[in-house]
Design a protein around this motif. Structure first.
Motif, short mmCIF file in Angstrom:
data_model
loop_
_atom_site.label_atom_id
_atom_site.label_comp_id
_atom_site.label_asym_id
_atom_site.label_seq_id
_atom_site.Cartn_x
_atom_site.Cartn_y
_atom_site.Cartn_z
N GLN A 170 -3.50 4.06 -1.38
CA GLN A 170 -3.82 3.20 -2.55
C GLN A 170 -3.66 1.98 -2.44
O GLN A 170 -2.94 1.34 -1.56
N VAL A 203 0.91 -1.16 -0.12
CA VAL A 203 -0.03 -0.02 0.04
C VAL A 203 1.02 1.25 0.07
O VAL A 203 1.94 1.23 0.66
N THR A 219 -8.33 -2.67 3.12
CA THR A 219 -8.14 -1.18 2.65
C THR A 219 -7.53 -0.24 3.85
O THR A 219 -7.97 -0.62 4.94
N THR A 278 -4.95 -2.54 -2.22
CA THR A 278 -5.67 -3.30 -1.31
C THR A 278 -5.16 -4.49 -1.13
O THR A 278 -4.26 -4.88 -1.71
N GLY A 280 -3.31 -1.62 -7.49
CA GLY A 280 -3.77 -0.50 -7.30
C GLY A 280 -3.53 0.26 -8.65
O GLY A 280 -2.24 -0.02 -9.04
N GLN A 293 -9.59 0.74 -8.36
CA GLN A 293 -8.51 -0.08 -7.76
C GLN A 293 -7.93 -0.79 -9.17
O GLN A 293 -6.70 -1.13 -9.13
#
Ligand SMILES: [Ca+2]
Ligand SMILES: [Ca+2]
Length: 388
Positions: free
Chosen positions: A65, A23, A60, A67, A224, A263
């Motif tokens: 951004q 992430v 999330t 997942t 993402g 996403q």
């Protein structure tokens, strides 16, 4: 050869203990901490269906951004989380009441839960409106008594995943009947993992250059994309009860649909959404308008199908010119399909308006989140074929 590479990759992925998801926020990369957890609904036993019950929860982080999905043991791992307070984590899966864990401070590698005390999540929110109530039981009733061989069988309703939607599933659902997302225990105990208490260097912000900087390549997020689909729901000034109910259902459907598009695609769209009871199902236009008619079409699967129309699928001359003898002949989309299936001969079938597989032309097409993700990947590739 290509297929062999895919197979080897799949084996390696299976050997790994968890899905590792990066992430990121755009400015600071690879300097953060790892946040892990185990998600486990209380009704999961140790039987053969446990792995499919534990996998596929989407995690999330608000404002970031990317997942992450839980693996077959319910484990997830988020990387590159910067030191900070007030993080909000969201855990969701079709059929479950989305759980939000908010106000978490991260100052080292962190376990949001451990195997001994996993994060519980409740089954039964089939329409995704953050509460478990009669509307969900009505949804459930639509699939009642169906078995996995029947065409309309919906895996989401089969809570114990034994191939039959029956009383044993409804017993699981009614356990948390009338609960809302706010009823979850708000204060979950997070453990900062000791091995990583060595302070990480605080990333320093680069000084603002006084001359025009040479553009540097943006880091490629592992998960993402750069999609930015937004929508405005047009509402009556004094809505009736029927309109209010429709707005609620449409909002839940669109929020989820837009989430997947943002996403898993790079598509940018500003949409206008309406409730129009005279529309038999739902429809969409290349100008960005989407209209929902009947209630049963106010779901994220139909919403994603309609978003594809606003992105040019079945609504542009470019699309129609690429349909040759019932096949969508665009190179990008064809290659994307083959990357998904691993079969170098596969083609996307289509007519002047729709394509398949992954066109989400029927809600029954969706057996797992992967079908939604693959839909996004195909539409994203089609946009390139259409010249957008
Ligand atoms: Ca619900
Ligand atoms: Ca069952």
């Amino acid at each position: 050869m290509f297929k062999k590479v895919i197979t080897v990759f799949a084996v390696i992925m299976t050997m790994m203990t968890g899905i590792i998801c990066t992430v990121s926020n755009a400015e600071e990369v690879n300097t953060g901490f790892t946040v892990t957890g185990i998600v486990k609904p209380e009704f999961v036993n140790s039987g053969s269906t446990a792995s499919s019950q534990l996998s596929g929860f989407i995690v999330t982080v608000e404002g970031l951004q990317g997942t992450c999905q839980t693996d077959s043991t319910g484990h997830f791992e988020l990387n590159n989380i910067q030191r900070g307070a007030g993080y909000t984590f969201k855990i969701s899966k079709p059929g479950f009441l989305t759980r939000t864990i908010s106000d978490k401070a991260i100052s080292g590698d962190t376990a949001l839960s451990t195997g001994g005390l996993p994060i519980d999540i409740w089954a039964g929110d089939f329409n995704g409106d953050l509460s478990i109530n009669m509307a969900d039981i009505i949804e459930f009733a639509k699939g009642f008594n169906l078995i996995s061989s029947s065409e309309k069988y919906n895996l989401v309703l089969d809570m114990n995943q034994d191939g039959a939607i029956n009383m044993s599933d409804i017993m699981i659902v009614i356990k948390h009947f009338s609960k809302t997302a706010n009823d979850y225990l708000q204060n979950i105990t997070a453990t900062t993992i000791v091995k990583s208490t060595v302070p990480m260097p605080t990333p320093t912000k680069k000084p603002t250059p006084t001359v025009t900087p040479i553009p540097t390549k943006a880091p490629t997020p592992t998960v993402g994309m750069t999609g930015k689909v937004t929508y405005t729901l047009i509402k009556a000034s004094s809505p009736t009860a029927d309109q209010l109910a429709a707005y609620e259902a449409i909002t839940a459907a669109m929020d989820k649909a837009v989430f997947y598009y943002n996403q898993y695609t790079s598509i940018v769209l500003n949409l206008r959404v309406q409730y129009e009871p005279s529309v038999a199902t739902a429809d969409a236009n290349i100008n960005g308008n989407i209209r929902f008619g009947k209630k049963e079409y106010m779901n994220h699967i139909t919403a994603m199908h309609e978003i594809a129309h606003t992105a040019g699928v079945g609504t542009t001359n470019q699309y129609r010119s690429l349909i040759v003898n019932g096949v969508f002949t665009g190179t990008n989309a064809t290659n994307q399909l083959r990357a998904i299936t691993g079969n170098s001969q596969d083609v996307l079938k289509g007519d002047s308006q729709h394509f398949w597989p992954y066109g989400l032309n029927y809600t029954s097409e969706v057996k797992s989140n992967d079908d939604l993700i693959n839909h996004c990947k195909i539409v994203n590739a089609m946009r390139k074929d259409l010249g957008f």
